[in-house]
Scaffold this motif. Structure first.
Motif, PDB file in Angstrom:
ATOM      1  N   TYR A 124       8.664  56.928  62.092  1.00 27.33           N
ATOM      2  CA  TYR A 124       8.768  56.644  63.501  1.00 27.33           C
ATOM      3  C   TYR A 124       8.644  55.486  63.736  1.00 27.33           C
ATOM      4  N   TYR A 126      11.123  53.791  62.548  1.00 26.64           N
ATOM      5  CA  TYR A 126      12.488  53.890  62.610  1.00 26.64           C
ATOM      6  C   TYR A 126      13.249  54.373  64.402  1.00 26.64           C
ATOM      7  N   PHE A 127      11.831  55.622  64.297  1.00 25.87           N
ATOM      8  CA  PHE A 127      12.537  55.776  66.188  1.00 25.87           C
ATOM      9  C   PHE A 127      12.032  54.795  67.563  1.00 25.87           C
ATOM     10  N   GLN A 128      10.828  53.724  66.496  1.00 23.25           N
ATOM     11  CA  GLN A 128      10.185  53.098  67.655  1.00 23.25           C
ATOM     12  C   GLN A 128      11.327  51.791  67.950  1.00 23.25           C
ATOM     13  N   GLU A 129      12.009  51.512  66.804  1.00 20.02           N
ATOM     14  CA  GLU A 129      13.175  49.902  66.572  1.00 20.02           C
ATOM     15  C   GLU A 129      14.615  50.996  67.255  1.00 20.02           C
ATOM     16  N   GLN A 130      14.129  51.688  67.901  1.00 23.29           N
ATOM     17  CA  GLN A 130      15.738  52.321  68.273  1.00 23.29           C
ATOM     18  C   GLN A 130      15.456  52.277  69.964  1.00 23.29           C
TER      19      GLN A 130
END
Length: 130
Positions: A124, A126-130
């Protein structure tokens, strides 16, 4: 013809004698730290005898006598072998030990759940920082 309960008594007596002889053999020539073999309770012996028909009881009696006499090559019928293996598993006498060893299983499941939760949190983030 023997009385009706005679075969049960004879098999129970042979089982007890066999267990005693196994206990004595463990003490000779092995380390003293070794745990003696678990003996069957009277209820377990009765449960085993209730699973066997007359023919199988006679065969078990012959096998125990042969084992007590020190014979090495003892043959069991497939039916008796299957019943004895199932009984050993239920009684916890097999190589795997008792089926319910009393060990707690919840720590293992807690570890699995925590691993999954932490993995989901990292995905989660990881995908928020993308």
């Amino acid at each position: 013809m023997p009385p009706p309960g005679f075969m049960d008594d004879e098999v129970a007596r042979l089982v007890e004698e066999f267990e005693k002889s196994q206990g004595r053999d463990l003490g000779m020539g092995r380390a003293e730290k070794e745990i003696p073999k678990k003996q069957l309770t009277e209820e377990q012996t009765k449960a085993l005898l209730s699973e066997l028909n007359h023919k199988q009881r006679e065969e078990l009696c012959q096998v125990l006598k042969a084992q007590q006499d020190g014979e090495k090559d003892i043959r069991l019928s497939p039916e008796l072998a299957r019943i004895l293996q199932r009984f050993q598993r239920r009684a916890g006498l097999g190589p795997g030990g008792p089926m319910n060893s009393g060990e707690e299983t919840w720590p293992m499941y807690l570890g699995i759940v925590l691993f999954i939760v932490i993995a989901v949190v990292f995905v989660y983030i990881y995908f928020q920082e993308q």
